[in-house]
Design a protein around this motif. Sequence first.
Motif, PDB file in Angstrom:
ATOM      1  N   SER A  26       0.842  -1.206   0.000  1.00  0.00           N
ATOM      2  CA  SER A  26       0.000   0.000   0.000  1.00  0.00           C
ATOM      3  C   SER A  26       0.873   1.251   0.000  1.00  0.00           C
ATOM      4  O   SER A  26       0.646   2.204   0.753  1.00  0.00           O
ATOM      5  N   ALA A  27       1.896   1.228  -0.843  1.00  0.00           N
ATOM      6  CA  ALA A  27       2.895   2.290  -0.894  1.00  0.00           C
ATOM      7  C   ALA A  27       2.616   3.264  -2.033  1.00  0.00           C
ATOM      8  O   ALA A  27       1.976   2.911  -3.025  1.00  0.00           O
ATOM      9  N   ASP A  28       3.120   4.469  -1.877  1.00  0.00           N
ATOM     10  CA  ASP A  28       3.149   5.406  -2.989  1.00  0.00           C
ATOM     11  C   ASP A  28       4.174   4.890  -3.994  1.00  0.00           C
ATOM     12  O   ASP A  28       5.191   4.289  -3.604  1.00  0.00           O
ATOM     13  N   ILE A  29       3.940   5.144  -5.266  1.00  0.00           N
ATOM     14  CA  ILE A  29       4.840   4.698  -6.325  1.00  0.00           C
ATOM     15  C   ILE A  29       5.217   5.911  -7.168  1.00  0.00           C
ATOM     16  O   ILE A  29       4.344   6.608  -7.674  1.00  0.00           O
ATOM     17  N   LYS A  30       6.521   6.153  -7.294  1.00  0.00           N
ATOM     18  CA  LYS A  30       7.027   7.286  -8.075  1.00  0.00           C
ATOM     19  C   LYS A  30       8.162   6.802  -8.970  1.00  0.00           C
ATOM     20  O   LYS A  30       8.942   5.934  -8.588  1.00  0.00           O
ATOM     21  N   GLU A  31       8.248   7.425 -10.143  1.00  0.00           N
ATOM     22  CA  GLU A  31       9.232   6.990 -11.133  1.00  0.00           C
ATOM     23  C   GLU A  31      10.281   8.069 -11.408  1.00  0.00           C
ATOM     24  O   GLU A  31       9.949   9.239 -11.572  1.00  0.00           O
ATOM     25  N   ILE A  32      11.524   7.638 -11.467  1.00  0.00           N
ATOM     26  CA  ILE A  32      12.628   8.472 -11.923  1.00  0.00           C
ATOM     27  C   ILE A  32      12.633   8.390 -13.444  1.00  0.00           C
ATOM     28  O   ILE A  32      12.595   7.291 -14.006  1.00  0.00           O
ATOM     29  N   LYS A  33      12.689   9.518 -14.111  1.00  0.00           N
ATOM     30  CA  LYS A  33      12.694   9.545 -15.575  1.00  0.00           C
ATOM     31  C   LYS A  33      14.082   9.947 -16.080  1.00  0.00           C
ATOM     32  O   LYS A  33      14.774  10.745 -15.439  1.00  0.00           O
ATOM     33  N   CYS A  34      14.441   9.411 -17.224  1.00  0.00           N
ATOM     34  CA  CYS A  34      15.716   9.743 -17.844  1.00  0.00           C
ATOM     35  C   CYS A  34      15.534   9.719 -19.361  1.00  0.00           C
ATOM     36  O   CYS A  34      15.670   8.666 -19.996  1.00  0.00           O
ATOM     37  N   PRO A  35      15.217  10.862 -19.956  1.00  0.00           N
ATOM     38  CA  PRO A  35      14.975  10.912 -21.401  1.00  0.00           C
ATOM     39  C   PRO A  35      16.147  10.416 -22.243  1.00  0.00           C
ATOM     40  O   PRO A  35      15.947   9.911 -23.345  1.00  0.00           O
ATOM     41  N   ARG A  36      17.357  10.517 -21.742  1.00  0.00           N
ATOM     42  CA  ARG A  36      18.554  10.099 -22.498  1.00  0.00           C
ATOM     43  C   ARG A  36      18.463   8.638 -22.944  1.00  0.00           C
ATOM     44  O   ARG A  36      19.003   8.272 -23.986  1.00  0.00           O
ATOM     45  N   TYR A  37      17.802   7.805 -22.173  1.00  0.00           N
ATOM     46  CA  TYR A  37      17.779   6.370 -22.483  1.00  0.00           C
ATOM     47  C   TYR A  37      16.430   5.880 -22.982  1.00  0.00           C
ATOM     48  O   TYR A  37      16.199   4.675 -23.056  1.00  0.00           O
ATOM     49  N   GLN A  38      15.527   6.766 -23.317  1.00  0.00           N
ATOM     50  CA  GLN A  38      14.239   6.344 -23.865  1.00  0.00           C
ATOM     51  C   GLN A  38      14.416   5.983 -25.332  1.00  0.00           C
ATOM     52  O   GLN A  38      15.169   6.638 -26.056  1.00  0.00           O
ATOM     53  N   GLY A  39      13.718   4.968 -25.761  1.00  0.00           N
ATOM     54  CA  GLY A  39      13.769   4.607 -27.172  1.00  0.00           C
ATOM     55  C   GLY A  39      14.263   3.195 -27.386  1.00  0.00           C
ATOM     56  O   GLY A  39      14.283   2.379 -26.474  1.00  0.00           O
ATOM     57  N   GLY A  40      14.688   2.954 -28.590  1.00  0.00           N
ATOM     58  CA  GLY A  40      15.040   1.603 -29.026  1.00  0.00           C
ATOM     59  C   GLY A  40      16.494   1.232 -28.816  1.00  0.00           C
ATOM     60  O   GLY A  40      17.102   1.543 -27.793  1.00  0.00           O
ATOM     61  N   TRP A  41      17.042   0.594 -29.838  1.00  0.00           N
ATOM     62  CA  TRP A  41      18.374   0.007 -29.744  1.00  0.00           C
ATOM     63  C   TRP A  41      19.465   1.038 -29.506  1.00  0.00           C
ATOM     64  O   TRP A  41      20.421   0.791 -28.784  1.00  0.00           O
ATOM     65  N   TYR A  44      19.515   1.881 -25.959  1.00  0.00           N
ATOM     66  CA  TYR A  44      20.040   0.719 -25.234  1.00  0.00           C
ATOM     67  C   TYR A  44      21.567   0.713 -25.295  1.00  0.00           C
ATOM     68  O   TYR A  44      22.250   0.530 -24.277  1.00  0.00           O
ATOM     69  N   LEU A  45      22.112   0.916 -26.484  1.00  0.00           N
ATOM     70  CA  LEU A  45      23.570   0.926 -26.646  1.00  0.00           C
ATOM     71  C   LEU A  45      24.198   2.100 -25.890  1.00  0.00           C
ATOM     72  O   LEU A  45      25.250   1.955 -25.261  1.00  0.00           O
ATOM     73  N   ARG A  46      23.557   3.265 -25.952  1.00  0.00           N
ATOM     74  CA  ARG A  46      24.061   4.428 -25.225  1.00  0.00           C
ATOM     75  C   ARG A  46      24.075   4.154 -23.723  1.00  0.00           C
ATOM     76  O   ARG A  46      25.019   4.515 -23.028  1.00  0.00           O
ATOM     77  N   ALA A  47      23.006   3.522 -23.228  1.00  0.00           N
ATOM     78  CA  ALA A  47      22.929   3.205 -21.798  1.00  0.00           C
ATOM     79  C   ALA A  47      24.067   2.270 -21.398  1.00  0.00           C
ATOM     80  O   ALA A  47      24.712   2.474 -20.366  1.00  0.00           O
ATOM     81  N   GLY A  48      24.312   1.256 -22.199  1.00  0.00           N
ATOM     82  CA  GLY A  48      25.403   0.330 -21.900  1.00  0.00           C
ATOM     83  C   GLY A  48      26.758   1.014 -21.933  1.00  0.00           C
ATOM     84  O   GLY A  48      27.601   0.803 -21.051  1.00  0.00           O
TER      85      GLY A  48
END
Length: 160
Positions: A26-41, A44-48
Amino acid sequence: MKSLVLFYSRTGTTTKVANALGTALSADIKEIKCPRYQGGWFAYLRAGYDSVKGRLPPIDVPDLSFDEYDLVIIGAPIWTSYPALPLRSFLARKPKLPSRVAVFFTLGGHSPAEKAVKMVEGLLPVPLEASLELPHDQVIEGRDSDTIETFVAKLNAIDG
């Protein structure tokens, strides 16, 4: 006890675990966002690549007062054996967390959780209360409920 689940998820796998934990506690749920890593492959490669280099990205964190929470559970995927960079960026800000902090990770088969847990322990101002590691396939296939229930029971037992 008032709890918060704060997480980062690039693909949605960690979101599923965060929602399950939030519901169970029964917890609050909040998300950290990071536009740099949104998207496809490419993302993914940039994140790695950034993870290997240890480059902390800019993040968007919900406006929170951690003072109102008794327990904060932070979560992220594991990238190149370490917590995803957006979570590391959050912890690098040295937030004033409550005395009870737990962590959960989602992971592929190639990245064990031990290094990630140790890194988070080193970045926290308080001792880590508990950790949960869930393989990506287990989450996607819906075979994670028993493991999540055990983790929640451990947190509740410490509280009680």
